[in-house]
Scaffold this motif. Structure first.
Motif, PDB file in Angstrom:
ATOM      1  N   PHE A   1       0.821  -1.225   0.000  1.00  0.00           N
ATOM      2  CA  PHE A   1       0.000   0.000   0.000  1.00  0.00           C
ATOM      3  C   PHE A   1       0.853   1.273   0.000  1.00  0.00           C
ATOM      4  N   GLN A   2       2.011   1.237   0.639  1.00  0.00           N
ATOM      5  CA  GLN A   2       2.833   2.438   0.591  1.00  0.00           C
ATOM      6  C   GLN A   2       3.409   2.639  -0.821  1.00  0.00           C
ATOM      7  N   THR A   3       3.732   1.534  -1.493  1.00  0.00           N
ATOM      8  CA  THR A   3       4.258   1.666  -2.857  1.00  0.00           C
ATOM      9  C   THR A   3       3.150   2.133  -3.818  1.00  0.00           C
ATOM     10  N   PHE A   4       1.964   1.644  -3.582  1.00  0.00           N
ATOM     11  CA  PHE A   4       0.798   2.033  -4.379  1.00  0.00           C
ATOM     12  C   PHE A   4       0.568   3.550  -4.296  1.00  0.00           C
ATOM     13  N   ALA A   5       1.003   4.140  -3.180  1.00  0.00           N
ATOM     14  CA  ALA A   5       0.817   5.586  -2.975  1.00  0.00           C
ATOM     15  C   ALA A   5       1.648   6.410  -3.956  1.00  0.00           C
ATOM     16  N   LEU A   6       2.545   5.763  -4.696  1.00  0.00           N
ATOM     17  CA  LEU A   6       3.279   6.489  -5.745  1.00  0.00           C
ATOM     18  C   LEU A   6       2.300   7.101  -6.751  1.00  0.00           C
ATOM     19  N   LEU A   7       1.121   6.468  -6.848  1.00  0.00           N
ATOM     20  CA  LEU A   7       0.105   6.992  -7.772  1.00  0.00           C
ATOM     21  C   LEU A   7      -0.313   8.406  -7.398  1.00  0.00           C
TER      22      LEU A   7
ATOM     23  N   LEU B   1       5.405  18.826  -5.648  1.00  0.00           N
ATOM     24  CA  LEU B   1       6.561  18.783  -4.748  1.00  0.00           C
ATOM     25  C   LEU B   1       6.158  18.286  -3.359  1.00  0.00           C
ATOM     26  N   VAL B   2       5.039  18.785  -2.876  1.00  0.00           N
ATOM     27  CA  VAL B   2       4.561  18.352  -1.561  1.00  0.00           C
ATOM     28  C   VAL B   2       4.294  16.839  -1.588  1.00  0.00           C
ATOM     29  N   ALA B   3       3.546  16.408  -2.602  1.00  0.00           N
ATOM     30  CA  ALA B   3       3.241  14.976  -2.708  1.00  0.00           C
ATOM     31  C   ALA B   3       4.530  14.176  -2.927  1.00  0.00           C
ATOM     32  N   GLY B   4       5.417  14.708  -3.754  1.00  0.00           N
ATOM     33  CA  GLY B   4       6.662  14.002  -4.084  1.00  0.00           C
ATOM     34  C   GLY B   4       7.537  13.793  -2.857  1.00  0.00           C
ATOM     35  N   VAL B   5       7.711  14.841  -2.061  1.00  0.00           N
ATOM     36  CA  VAL B   5       8.561  14.716  -0.860  1.00  0.00           C
ATOM     37  C   VAL B   5       7.920  13.736   0.122  1.00  0.00           C
ATOM     38  N   GLN B   6       6.596  13.895   0.300  1.00  0.00           N
ATOM     39  CA  GLN B   6       5.891  13.034   1.254  1.00  0.00           C
ATOM     40  C   GLN B   6       5.991  11.560   0.846  1.00  0.00           C
TER      41      GLN B   6
ATOM     42  N   SER C   1       9.752  10.082   0.657  1.00  0.00           N
ATOM     43  CA  SER C   1      10.406   9.815   1.940  1.00  0.00           C
ATOM     44  C   SER C   1       9.845   8.534   2.566  1.00  0.00           C
ATOM     45  N   ARG C   2       8.553   8.289   2.327  1.00  0.00           N
ATOM     46  CA  ARG C   2       7.957   7.049   2.851  1.00  0.00           C
ATOM     47  C   ARG C   2       8.506   5.811   2.114  1.00  0.00           C
ATOM     48  N   ILE C   3       8.600   5.934   0.788  1.00  0.00           N
ATOM     49  CA  ILE C   3       9.102   4.806  -0.014  1.00  0.00           C
ATOM     50  C   ILE C   3      10.539   4.489   0.409  1.00  0.00           C
ATOM     51  N   PHE C   4      11.296   5.561   0.627  1.00  0.00           N
ATOM     52  CA  PHE C   4      12.679   5.411   1.075  1.00  0.00           C
ATOM     53  C   PHE C   4      12.717   4.662   2.420  1.00  0.00           C
ATOM     54  N   MET C   5      11.857   5.083   3.353  1.00  0.00           N
ATOM     55  CA  MET C   5      11.835   4.429   4.671  1.00  0.00           C
ATOM     56  C   MET C   5      11.455   2.953   4.558  1.00  0.00           C
ATOM     57  N   VAL C   6      10.482   2.676   3.700  1.00  0.00           N
ATOM     58  CA  VAL C   6       9.998   1.298   3.604  1.00  0.00           C
ATOM     59  C   VAL C   6      11.040   0.400   2.939  1.00  0.00           C
ATOM     60  N   TRP C   7      11.528   0.815   1.754  1.00  0.00           N
ATOM     61  CA  TRP C   7      12.358  -0.099   0.952  1.00  0.00           C
ATOM     62  C   TRP C   7      13.840  -0.013   1.272  1.00  0.00           C
ATOM     63  N   LEU C   8      14.348   1.204   1.382  1.00  0.00           N
ATOM     64  CA  LEU C   8      15.808   1.347   1.503  1.00  0.00           C
ATOM     65  C   LEU C   8      16.288   1.363   2.949  1.00  0.00           C
TER      66      LEU C   8
ATOM     67  N   VAL D   1       5.440  12.867  15.509  1.00  0.00           N
ATOM     68  CA  VAL D   1       5.682  11.510  16.024  1.00  0.00           C
ATOM     69  C   VAL D   1       6.271  10.626  14.911  1.00  0.00           C
ATOM     70  N   GLY D   2       5.677  10.720  13.732  1.00  0.00           N
ATOM     71  CA  GLY D   2       6.163   9.925  12.591  1.00  0.00           C
ATOM     72  C   GLY D   2       7.597  10.298  12.234  1.00  0.00           C
ATOM     73  N   VAL D   3       7.870  11.586  12.230  1.00  0.00           N
ATOM     74  CA  VAL D   3       9.218  12.041  11.868  1.00  0.00           C
ATOM     75  C   VAL D   3      10.243  11.553  12.895  1.00  0.00           C
ATOM     76  N   VAL D   4       9.879  11.633  14.176  1.00  0.00           N
ATOM     77  CA  VAL D   4      10.799  11.145  15.218  1.00  0.00           C
ATOM     78  C   VAL D   4      11.049   9.645  15.013  1.00  0.00           C
ATOM     79  N   GLY D   5       9.985   8.898  14.750  1.00  0.00           N
ATOM     80  CA  GLY D   5      10.127   7.456  14.502  1.00  0.00           C
ATOM     81  C   GLY D   5      11.047   7.183  13.324  1.00  0.00           C
ATOM     82  N   GLU D   6      10.862   7.940  12.244  1.00  0.00           N
ATOM     83  CA  GLU D   6      11.680   7.742  11.042  1.00  0.00           C
ATOM     84  C   GLU D   6      13.146   8.078  11.326  1.00  0.00           C
ATOM     85  N   LEU D   7      13.358   9.210  11.981  1.00  0.00           N
ATOM     86  CA  LEU D   7      14.756   9.629  12.232  1.00  0.00           C
ATOM     87  C   LEU D   7      15.455   8.660  13.186  1.00  0.00           C
ATOM     88  N   LEU D   8      14.739   8.208  14.222  1.00  0.00           N
ATOM     89  CA  LEU D   8      15.366   7.255  15.157  1.00  0.00           C
ATOM     90  C   LEU D   8      15.685   5.936  14.448  1.00  0.00           C
ATOM     91  N   THR D   9      14.820   5.556  13.513  1.00  0.00           N
ATOM     92  CA  THR D   9      15.062   4.303  12.779  1.00  0.00           C
ATOM     93  C   THR D   9      16.300   4.434  11.888  1.00  0.00           C
TER      94      THR D   9
END
Ligand SMILES: CCCCCCCCCCCCC[C@@H](O)CC(=O)SCCNC(=O)CCNC(=O)[C@H](O)C(C)(C)COP(=O)(O)OP(=O)(O)OC[C@H]1O[C@@H](n2cnc3c(N)ncnc32)[C@H](O)[C@@H]1OP(=O)(O)O
Length: 288
Positions: A118-124, A139-144, A147-154, A212-220
């Motif tokens: 579902f996160q990859t599907f959000a590329l749409l 740009l707003v959609a692209g960054v959002q 960054s999620r795709i990066f967190m999930v896959w990479l 909260v999400g950003v803190v989670g991402e950065l700590l990860t």
């Protein structure tokens, strides 16, 4: 460039703009706008009269749907329903896992397929924006989304030792609550039956969930650094025949640093959307 509040736009501000020879900004930006806004900041120009009566809002929404076209509306409804359902399945799976096992260890492994899908599907969402069927800035959609795709896959998928970190649960919970709310908001809006609670949740939850999400991402990402340094994963060392080098460790550091300029832009974008939708504030650009 200055900004006008609704009151100013209705009175002196609008007349000032007229006397300066500038027609008041067209409100609202409709689905027929040519593609997406080009910059993050420009997305604030799409003022909407949130203070209009319910009947007015409904007429406006109906008009919007008509202009959007049946095909695009149908597609967006199906897309948003599928995404709401997907994130709900994910949320229920997380709650069930925790209730059964009493620990977060193993949670990521158990939900990873659904999350990746579902996160990859959000590329749409970037595509929707590029083809102009939603008015969000590309740009707003692209960054959002990126960054999620990066967190999930990479990050989380690729670096197994961090999958049981508490920080992963932190961003998973923030993402899941946000997405269930956001996609159901879009679905009900498209169907012209938006419960106030969903609208309220869409434009209030993010105030806490985004940080909260950003803190989670950065700590990860931070937790991944020692492993990435030790293994040299995804890195290209010199010498090689292409004479290029890439260090994933430093890439991760740069990515973490890029949250500092980028995250506030997204957060303030959402605060502007909130003012527009919940408080009915019209933000009009005026020439100095
Ligand atoms: C390769 C390495 C990359 C590294 C990059 C590093 C960058 C780091 C910075 C990024 C940090 C991000 C962190 C983030 O991942 C953390 C979290 O998400 S935590 C959880 C909390 N998150 C949120 O609350 C997310 C909030 N974000 C969003 O809602 C969206 O992503 C956003 C794109 C920001 C939304 O903006 P938008 O402009 O779309 O706002 P609206 O929802 O108000 O919508 C505006 C109008 O568009 C219509 N719309 C939009 N999408 C749809 C759709 N799918 N279907 C139908 N309609 C849609 C919407 O109805 C509005 O229309 P109108 O104005 O006419 O009413």
């Amino acid at each position: 460039m200055g900004r006008l509040t609704e009151a100013e736009a209705a009175g002196g501000g609008a007349s000032a703009a007229r006397s300066a020879g500038t027609p008041p900004a067209p409100l609202p930006l409709t689905f027929t706008s040519p593609g997406c806004a080009a910059t993050m900041a420009s997305s604030e120009e799409d003022g909407t009269n949130g203070g209009a009566s319910e009947a007015g809002e409904e007429r406006e929404a109906t008009g919007k749907r008509r202009r959007l076209g049946l095909l695009a509306t149908t597609w967006l409804i199906l897309y948003n329903i599928a995404m709401t359902a997907g994130w709900m399945v994910l949320g229920i799976a997380m709650v069930r896992f925790y209730m059964e096992k009493g620990t977060h260890k193993g949670l990521y492994r158990s939900i990873q397929k659904t999350l990746k899908f579902f996160q990859t599907f959000a590329l749409l969402e970037i595509v929707h924006c590029l083809i102009g069927i939603v008015p969000t800035s590309v740009l707003v959609a692209g960054v959002q989304v990126s960054s999620r795709i990066f967190m999930v896959w990479l990050v989380t998928h690729s670096i197994k030792p961090i999958q049981n970190e508490e920080s992963v649960v932190l961003f998973l919970v923030a993402w899941t609550v946000t997405e269930i709310t956001r996609y159901s908001f879009y679905t009900f809006s498209l169907l012209n039956h938006l419960p106030y609670f969903i609208k309220w949740a869409r434009y209030n939850f993010f105030i806490i969930l985004y940080p909260v999400g950003v803190v989670g991402e950065l700590l990860t990402i931070h937790a991944a650094l020692p492993y990435v340094k030790k293994t040299g994963m995804f890195s290209i060392r010199l010498p090689n025949k292409y004479n290029v080098s890439f260090d994933y460790y430093y890439f991760l550091l740069i990515t973490m640093a890029s949250y500092i300029p980028l995250f506030p832009q997204l957060y303030f974008h959402m605060l502007r959307q909130r003012r527009k939708v919940l408080l009915g504030e019209v933000i009009v650009e005026k020439d100095d």
